[in-house]
Design a protein around this motif. Structure first.
Motif, PDB file in Angstrom:
ATOM      1  N   THR A  60       0.992  -1.614  -0.523  1.00  0.00           N
ATOM      2  CA  THR A  60       0.133   0.185   0.270  1.00  0.00           C
ATOM      3  C   THR A  60       1.049   0.811   0.228  1.00  0.00           C
ATOM      4  OG1 THR A  60      -0.163   0.146   2.081  1.00  0.00           O
ATOM      5  CG2 THR A  60      -2.002  -1.330   1.190  1.00  0.00           C
ATOM      6  N   ARG A  64      -3.996   3.538   0.127  1.00  0.00           N
ATOM      7  CA  ARG A  64      -4.611   2.192  -1.486  1.00  0.00           C
ATOM      8  C   ARG A  64      -2.988   1.246  -1.802  1.00  0.00           C
ATOM      9  NH1 ARG A  64      -8.093   5.298  -4.092  1.00  0.00           N
ATOM     10  NH2 ARG A  64      -8.599   7.350  -3.271  1.00  0.00           N
ATOM     11  N   SER A  72      -7.767  -2.448   1.015  1.00  0.00           N
ATOM     12  CA  SER A  72      -6.572  -1.930   0.447  1.00  0.00           C
ATOM     13  C   SER A  72      -5.548  -2.570   1.204  1.00  0.00           C
ATOM     14  CB  SER A  72      -6.999  -0.513   0.472  1.00  0.00           C
ATOM     15  OG  SER A  72      -7.046   0.219   1.675  1.00  0.00           O
TER      16      SER A  72
END
Length: 225
Positions: free
Chosen positions: A2, A24, A124
């Motif tokens: 991420t 993300r 995520s």
């Protein structure tokens, strides 16, 4: 893996607004873009070159598939600031004030548990066992790639907990470092006045609506023949 980013929410006249840390999955974003390109290419080809019911089936398929692909690849994100944790999963948006966060757990998936015991997965922030093994090997090898007497160097042992010379030896997988940051925020802000409130959960009707409409149209076309 991420990647964190920063975004400023709408201003609050009562006090300076906290900045969001945004997490993300780069792999999810890349996979989603590739899937959308493939689906779009096949769908447009069927719309332009198809005959009979084919263009209508292609259109219904696009209305169904595109929102689903976006929901599970591009949409997931975690937003964290000093007051709350906001989780945008494929079909839901969960907002948890830090005062309602009981724990953040990492095993085969990353999840947050609220004070009532309800668990919410962090889509995520996916767990990568491969990244964990690689980070553990790097920590054991030390800065020069050797463990000396075969045991993890002091540098590796210190950075295994995200401290010491972690910048020199990436001894924590990216997802684990994200969870460390979220735990630090949860611990530091659990009793803050601005971090109190109720947990809210909202369904993502903007995703579910178009997908359901596409599924209904596709089903009707298949039934009618």
């Amino acid at each position: 893996m991420t990647t964190p980013d920063h975004q400023s929410p709408l201003p609050d006249a009562s006090r300076p607004e906290a900045r969001d840390r945004i997490y993300r999955s780069p792999a999810g974003i890349v996979g989603g873009v590739l899937l959308l390109l493939i689906v779009g290419w096949l769908g447009l080809d069927a719309l332009i070159s198809g005959h009979g019911r084919t263009p209508w089936l292609a259109l219904a398929g696009l209305i169904l598939i595109v929102p689903v692909v976006i929901a599970f690849t591009l949409r997931p994100a975690v937003y964290a600031n000093e007051d709350r944790l906001r989780i945008r999963n494929p079909l839901r948006v969960i907002v948890l004030p830090w005062g309602k966060v009981a724990s953040l757990r990492s095993h085969y998936s990353n999840e947050v548990v609220d004070t009532s015991g309800t668990k919410y997965q962090l889509w995520s922030v996916p767990v990568s066992l491969r990244a964990r093994k690689k980070a553990a090997r790097q920590a054991a090898q030390g800065p020069d790639g050797r463990g000396g007497d075969g045991r993890p160097s002091s540098l590796g042992r210190a950075s295994a907990f995200g401290r010491g010379a972690a910048a020199d030896v990436p001894s924590r997988a990216e997802a684990d470092r994200v969870m460390d940051e979220l735990r630090e925020l949860a611990e530091a802000r659990a009793t803050a006045d601005g971090a109190q409130g109720e947990v809210t959960v909202r369904w993502a009707y903007e995703v579910m609506g178009p997908a359901l409409a596409g599924a209904v149209v596709l089903a009707i076309l298949l039934i009618v023949g």
